[in-house]
Motif scaffolding. Structure first.
Motif, mmCIF file in Angstrom:
data_model
loop_
_atom_site.group_PDB
_atom_site.id
_atom_site.type_symbol
_atom_site.label_atom_id
_atom_site.label_comp_id
_atom_site.label_asym_id
_atom_site.label_seq_id
_atom_site.Cartn_x
_atom_site.Cartn_y
_atom_site.Cartn_z
ATOM 1 N N ASP A 285 9.723 -2.327 4.482
ATOM 2 C CA ASP A 285 9.150 -0.814 3.691
ATOM 3 C C ASP A 285 8.749 -0.854 2.671
ATOM 4 O O ASP A 285 10.053 -1.994 1.757
ATOM 5 C CB ASP A 285 9.819 0.520 4.568
ATOM 6 C CG ASP A 285 10.668 0.575 4.747
ATOM 7 O OD1 ASP A 285 11.115 -0.613 3.936
ATOM 8 O OD2 ASP A 285 12.062 1.096 4.789
ATOM 9 N N ALA B 8 7.997 5.801 -6.147
ATOM 10 C CA ALA B 8 6.937 5.517 -5.410
ATOM 11 C C ALA B 8 6.597 4.900 -4.156
ATOM 12 O O ALA B 8 6.346 5.841 -3.088
ATOM 13 C CB ALA B 8 5.274 5.591 -6.482
ATOM 14 N N GLU C 121 9.218 7.032 -12.342
ATOM 15 C CA GLU C 121 8.004 6.637 -10.785
ATOM 16 C C GLU C 121 7.599 5.481 -9.920
ATOM 17 O O GLU C 121 7.376 5.694 -8.822
ATOM 18 C CB GLU C 121 6.319 7.401 -11.516
ATOM 19 C CG GLU C 121 5.820 7.916 -10.415
ATOM 20 C CD GLU C 121 5.948 8.643 -9.311
ATOM 21 O OE1 GLU C 121 7.323 9.604 -9.287
ATOM 22 O OE2 GLU C 121 5.414 8.939 -8.141
ATOM 23 N N ARG D 161 8.864 6.442 -1.571
ATOM 24 C CA ARG D 161 8.815 7.790 -0.626
ATOM 25 C C ARG D 161 8.823 8.558 0.276
ATOM 26 O O ARG D 161 9.185 9.244 0.716
ATOM 27 C CB ARG D 161 7.016 8.645 -2.007
ATOM 28 C CG ARG D 161 8.079 10.646 -2.227
ATOM 29 C CD ARG D 161 7.048 11.130 -3.119
ATOM 30 N NE ARG D 161 7.265 10.876 -4.029
ATOM 31 C CZ ARG D 161 7.210 10.357 -5.405
ATOM 32 N NH1 ARG D 161 6.405 10.279 -5.268
ATOM 33 N NH2 ARG D 161 8.262 10.182 -6.461
ATOM 34 N N ASP D 162 7.809 7.783 0.889
ATOM 35 C CA ASP D 162 7.312 7.737 2.649
ATOM 36 C C ASP D 162 7.914 7.771 3.148
ATOM 37 O O ASP D 162 8.336 8.794 4.009
ATOM 38 C CB ASP D 162 5.642 7.336 2.865
ATOM 39 C CG ASP D 162 4.540 7.931 2.383
ATOM 40 O OD1 ASP D 162 5.061 9.134 1.700
ATOM 41 O OD2 ASP D 162 3.555 7.563 2.281
ATOM 42 N N ASP D 163 9.419 6.692 2.854
ATOM 43 C CA ASP D 163 9.729 6.094 3.655
ATOM 44 C C ASP D 163 11.643 6.965 3.636
ATOM 45 O O ASP D 163 11.521 6.937 4.237
ATOM 46 C CB ASP D 163 10.396 4.792 3.272
ATOM 47 C CG ASP D 163 9.556 3.670 3.096
ATOM 48 O OD1 ASP D 163 8.352 3.739 4.401
ATOM 49 O OD2 ASP D 163 8.586 3.220 2.401
ATOM 50 N N GLU E 248 0.667 -1.023 0.297
ATOM 51 C CA GLU E 248 0.017 -0.352 -0.013
ATOM 52 C C GLU E 248 0.710 1.337 0.450
ATOM 53 O O GLU E 248 1.514 1.793 1.320
ATOM 54 C CB GLU E 248 -0.399 -0.150 1.023
ATOM 55 C CG GLU E 248 -1.879 0.160 1.090
ATOM 56 C CD GLU E 248 -2.813 0.901 2.439
ATOM 57 O OE1 GLU E 248 -3.183 1.812 2.491
ATOM 58 O OE2 GLU E 248 -2.685 -0.649 3.160
ATOM 59 N N VAL E 249 0.691 1.656 -1.028
ATOM 60 C CA VAL E 249 1.407 3.530 -1.340
ATOM 61 C C VAL E 249 1.415 4.251 -0.751
ATOM 62 O O VAL E 249 -0.149 4.269 -1.092
ATOM 63 C CB VAL E 249 1.761 3.698 -2.386
ATOM 64 C CG1 VAL E 249 2.701 4.604 -2.326
ATOM 65 C CG2 VAL E 249 2.523 2.636 -3.894
ATOM 66 N N GLY E 250 1.621 5.014 0.628
ATOM 67 C CA GLY E 250 1.076 5.860 1.449
ATOM 68 C C GLY E 250 1.008 5.411 2.355
ATOM 69 O O GLY E 250 -0.056 6.034 3.596
ATOM 70 N N GLY E 251 0.185 3.837 2.421
ATOM 71 C CA GLY E 251 0.185 3.016 3.797
ATOM 72 C C GLY E 251 0.744 2.930 5.131
ATOM 73 O O GLY E 251 2.044 3.917 5.271
ATOM 74 N N GLN F 219 4.312 2.315 7.306
ATOM 75 C CA GLN F 219 5.591 2.371 6.899
ATOM 76 C C GLN F 219 5.958 0.887 6.929
ATOM 77 O O GLN F 219 6.660 0.516 5.775
ATOM 78 C CB GLN F 219 6.427 3.172 7.896
ATOM 79 C CG GLN F 219 7.835 3.468 7.493
ATOM 80 C CD GLN F 219 8.932 3.911 8.063
ATOM 81 O OE1 GLN F 219 8.284 4.270 9.648
ATOM 82 N NE2 GLN F 219 9.851 4.098 8.026
ATOM 83 N N GLU G 230 10.079 17.102 -5.709
ATOM 84 C CA GLU G 230 9.267 16.284 -6.075
ATOM 85 C C GLU G 230 9.195 15.321 -6.744
ATOM 86 O O GLU G 230 8.508 14.320 -7.134
ATOM 87 C CB GLU G 230 8.093 17.334 -6.722
ATOM 88 C CG GLU G 230 7.552 18.752 -5.557
ATOM 89 C CD GLU G 230 7.121 20.127 -7.220
ATOM 90 O OE1 GLU G 230 7.019 19.231 -8.536
ATOM 91 O OE2 GLU G 230 7.168 20.492 -6.590
#
Lengths: 482, 511
Positions: free
Chosen positions: B78, B469, B465, B472-474, B52-55, B57, B508
């Protein structure tokens, strides 16, 4: 009171009576009964382990505090009995092949084990000495067990002379400690030095420790080990490398903690020195060895050094790590010796050179695979279980603010890794040497498989229970915390 | 999927395959290994699709306290780990296929070693317990030692020893540092340790202990010398695994442990990391220029590429870390492919000497084409994966230190020099030996090996990307963790200055 005391030493009684009975059998039936006697001795070990005090209960002391049947002794004795029994089983097949299995063998192993049992239970300097000497006397004879082999006789003599010297040192140390503290009881000795160590007491401690260091073959008292291991018959070498090592290590731990606990700072330096000297010399000197038994002797010196790192911590965690280390070490070393027992040429003569292992992975793949597991495990490479005892001793050292010691010791472990992987190289990378002759010995084969499974990654599953037992055992030495 | 121990299943699969390999003959072992690695790849692809991208960590987490009070069987991934797991799972079937004909001796053992290796490498990326990580990290030495020593080239024994002892010596100090950390923090869980603030004076020591391990593994100059030996002597597939995944264990270690756990020490020692990266780029590129052995050349180029990774990490910037991660992925594919390229001609002519070849574009046009593509990717041509990673890493480095960026960038020029030189000597001109002129072109099996590699290299170059993607959050979390400690850059940007504008765009990611 006497009945209670006799109950505490019940395992020793079982073993002693078995030894005497088997002696009579030996006198009556001669060597024909040797095989049967050996199996009966194994049975005696099992019974003795079953009646050990201190396993489910905290145990108790006997004979006015001169003998402790506590959890610490119980843990050590279980391992000692198991190692002794396994050595006997290995010896049956090995000697039996040449037809020189003699009926005295199980008797001597039993008596040695009684001595070791007394050593790990000793809470008095004199009990300690009695146990030590009983063990030694049996071991001298075992080392020279092949009367017709000059190397074996030489090993026995060498062991006798050097060991007698060490015993003299121990006795002298005991006399000094007794003279300055006024007692031979560990608890009284501790009370005597609680106010500070006088020069005389310090000398006593040094002599005592030096004499005991001989028994675990820690550097600088290690000289005898390679010669004796090489000269003694292989199953006897396997016995030397396992049970007596643990007995002496446990004895040292108990003496240092119970008798000289107040002087930890004084003995810690000595233990640290021996630890580092052993790991370094045990690693460097092994590199040039040509004989696999000598190599394993240096390996045992090396391993004892790592166990001493845990001892140097001086904490309950450190003692528990020593017990853990020695237990796993015994399985690994014993496994390696079992493989050496199978090294025989086509005519059935034992072979001991490392060169004869060349290309073993082609001629005897499973044998080579087993040896590889033991070698990597002795080197302490994960995922083999041999990594874990190193981990626990280093963990104990770091927790006791000895991170530098752990760092130096682990760096020296890389030196010793060299010769272990050299054996793997010989077996797997080199062109095959003449194949070994066939061996048919299901009992030792089962032992090898068992040991290999224990040191394989599956062994990690035993960390929980083993650690639990070792912790309880170690806590028995520290009444305040226990 | 919730509650199903998918990660444990993925780890168990190659072990079962390895045991099966040992019980069969050569032919059976090849098929067992290929099928096992393909199924593992399919399961890992399933992981990616379900990630889940953005889910949260840490996803797919498992925790079973199997090992007493010391450590537990804790797994979880992650985005960063996910990408490296994909890389590993992707390279494995290729390695098996590349060894299909090249390995004729002791095939079952060979395949078993590779499968065990796969489990260990995947496990390192999945471990969420610091000691589980260490155990798996160190364990990789055993199968790799055997792979180099048994199936390697003429000097294999020396190379195997060197590989084993060098990396062992590097890692043991890390264990002591880990023990210290666990004693301090009273937890072995990596996610918990990630948010523990270790005292700054201890951080330096801990950082150096970890550096000793990861620098050897990565490898960084001056502790890279084991790499050329190991690469040259290892069998082709062994080199692919070494370059493709094993080196990434070091890179993964930096981003998982060194940076987030010791941010203060990382900042203080930034000069050291930049310094070593700069030396590595220039020195190893120059060494690569004069190599006569193809594998050695690629091995040295690996060291140079890994210097981009360290420079990117220690720029403390988002682009730098993103770029470093992409360089790792890209290098895993490209250097793996280049070793396979060498393997193709080595299998035919049994020499790695550049001077023995030449003019291969005449008799092996397909080979020359594939070779060209990966050469360009190694040089960092836009449109290939190499460009994306190197560009981002350099942008990040530039924000932190212009000098470091300037010197590291010369690596691209030097890289072009040695790679094009290699390609020229190999593919153009006329054949220097009669044997080279008679070499047959790629077989169907070889095409099947290179096609997926080429596809992914272009995919990563054209649409990065997909790979950025999940991470990115990590990376954002990491940057947030370390930015308080980040040293000031030397760029002296003023907000109104037009020079600062591109930097915000890069923040970005690449679109």
């Amino acid at each position: 009171m006497l009945a209670h005391d006799l109950l505490i030493v019940l395992p020793e009684e079982v073993l002693t009576l078995s030894a005497l009975a088997l002696m009579l059998v030996a006198a009556w039936a001669g060597d024909r009964a040797a095989k049967l006697s050996s199996w009966l001795a194994v049975l005696a070990f099992v019974i003795a382990a079953l009646v050990l005090p201190g396993i489910v209960d905290p145990g108790d002391t006997a004979f006015s505090g001169m003998f402790a049947g506590d959890s610490f002794a119980a843990f050590s004795k279980v391992v000692i009995y198991a190692a002794a029994a396994a050595s006997l089983l290995a010896a049956i097949g090995w000697f039996g092949r040449a037809g020189d299995l003699r009926a005295e063998l199980p008797v001597l192993v039993l008596l040695a084990s009684v001595g070791m049992g007394i050593m790990v239970s000793a809470t008095d300097l004199l009990t300690l000495y009695v146990g030590l000497e009983l063990q030694n006397l049996a071991l001298y004879v075992l080392a020279a067990f092949r009367r017709d082999d000059t190397r074996s006789a030489e090993a026995g003599l060498k062991y006798f002379v050097l060991s007698a010297l060490a015993s003299g040192l121990v006795l002298y140390g005991i006399s000094l400690l007794y003279g300055f503290t006024g007692s031979t009881l560990f608890s009284q000795v501790a009370a005597g030095i609680a106010g500070g160590l006088s020069t005389g007491e310090l000398f006593g401690l040094v002599f005592l420790l030096a004499g005991l260091a001989f028994k675990i073959s820690a550097v600088p008292f290690h000289m005898w080990a390679p010669d004796v291991y090489q000269g003694a018959p292989t199953p006897i070498s396997a016995f030397f490398a396992t049970a007596p090592k643990l007995a002496a290590m446990a004895l040292i731990a108990r003496v240092l903690v119970e008798a000289t606990g107040p002087a930890t700072a004084s003995w810690q330096q000595m233990v640290i020195f021996m630890a580092l000297a052993s790991t370094i010399l045990g690693g460097v000197a092994a590199i040039a060895q040509k004989n696999i038994k000598r190599l394993l002797a240096y390996s045992s010196i090396n391993n004892v050094g790592f166990a001493l790192v845990g001892l140097a911590a001086g904490t309950p965690e450190g003692i528990s790590s020593v017990l853990f280390y020695m237990t796993v070490y015994i399985v690994m070393t014993f496994g390696a010796f079992l493989i050496v027992l199978r090294m025989r040429d086509q005519d059935g003569r034992p072979v001991e050179t490392i060169a004869s292992l060349r290309g073993l992975s082609r001629t005897r793949p499973w044998l080579a695979f087993g040896m590889m597991i033991f070698m990597f495990s002795l080197a302490g490479i994960p995922p083999l279980f041999g990594f874990w005892p190193k981990f626990v001793v280093f963990n104990a050292a770091v927790a006791a603010d000895l991170a530098w010691l752990a760092a130096v010791a682990i760096a020296t472990s890389v030196i010793s890794a060299f010769y272990y992987i050299m054996i793997v190289k010989t077996m797997f990378f080199d062109e095959p040497a003449p194949a070994y002759g066939p061996t048919r010995d299901p009992v030792t084969a089962a032992l090898v498989v068992g040991a290999a499974l224990f040191v394989s990654p599956l062994g990690y599953l035993s960390i929980g229970p083993l650690d639990h037992a070792a912790t309880i055992a170690a806590d028995a030495l520290f009444p305040a915390q226990g | 999927m919730a509650g199903f121990p998918i990660l444990s299943v993925i780890l168990a699969l190659p072990v079962i395959g390895a045991i099966a390999c040992l019980l069969t003959n050569a032919k059976g072992a090849r098929w067992v290994a290929l099928i096992t690695t393909l199924v593992t790849l399919a399961l890992c692809a399933g992981l990616w699709l379900n990630f889940e991208v953005g889910g949260p960590q840490w996803q797919f987490a498992e925790n079973v306290p199997l090992f007493g009070r010391y450590f537990s069987w804790a797994l979880g991934i992650d985005g960063i780990a996910l990408m490296l797991i994909m890389l590993t799972a992707f390279l494995m079937p290729i390695c098996i296929a590349a060894s299909w004909e090249a390995i004729q001796a002791r095939v079952p053992e060979y395949m078993a070693c590779f499968l065990i290796m796969e489990t260990l490498m995947l496990g390192v990326f999945m471990a969420q317990d610091i000691f589980l990580f260490y155990v798996l990290f160190e364990s990789t030495l055993v199968p790799m030692y055997l792979i180099i020593g048994i199936w390697g080239g003429a000097e294999r024994i020396y190379a195997a020893y060197k590989f084993f002892l060098y990396t062992l010596l590097g890692s043991v100090l890390m264990l002591i540092a880990m023990l210290w950390m666990v004693n301090y923090a009273h937890t072995t869980s990596i996610p918990d340790l990630l948010v523990t603030d270790f005292p700054p004076e201890a951080q330096t020591w801990l950082f150096l202990a970890f550096l000793a391990s990861f620098a050897v593994k990565l490898p960084m100059w001056p502790v890279h010398t084991w790499l050329p030996d190991a690469h040259v002597q290892a069998p082709t597939a062994g080199s692919v695994i070494l370059a493709g995944v094993l080196l990434k264990l070091g890179g993964y270690g930096f981003v998982r442990f060194s940076l987030p756990m010791f941010p203060d020490a990382s900042a203080q020692l930034q000069w050291l990391m930049f310094g070593l990266s700069m030396v590595a780029v220039v020195y190893t590129s120059l060494v690569a220029l004069v190599q006569e052995d193809m594998k050695k050349l690629i091995a040295y180029s690996s060291v140079a590429h890994m210097a981009f990774v360290t420079a990117g990490y220690f720029s403390f910037s988002r682009q730098g870390i993103d770029g470093a991660l992409i360089v790792m992925l890209s290098h895993g594919l490209v250097s793996g492919a280049l070793f396979l390229i060498v393997g193709v001609v080595y299998d035919r002519l049994h020499t790695r000497e550049i001077a023995k070849y030449g003019g291969l574009s005449n008799n092996m046009p397909g080979y020359a084409l594939v070779f060209m593509l990966f050469t360009m990717a190694a040089v960092g041509l836009p449109g290939t994966s190499g460009f994306v990673g190197e560009f981002l890493a350099l942008v990040g480095t530039y924000q932190s230190s212009s000098w470091a960026a300037f010197i590291v960038t010369t690596g691209i020029i030097l890289g072009a020099a040695y790679m094009l030189l290699l390609y020229w000597h190999m593919a153009f001109g006329t054949a220097r030996t009669a044997e080279a002129a008679a070499l047959p072109d790629l077989s169907l099996r070889e095409w099947a090996i290179f096609a997926p590699l080429a596809a992914v290299v272009l995919w990563m170059g054209i649409y990065p990307e997909s790979f950025l993607a999940p991470m990115r959050d990590d990376v954002a979390a990491l940057v947030e963790r370390i930015e308080t400690a980040a040293p000031a850059g030397d760029a002296q940007v003023t907000p109104a200055s037009p020079a600062a504008a591109p930097a915000t765009h890069d923040g970005e990611g690449t679109h």
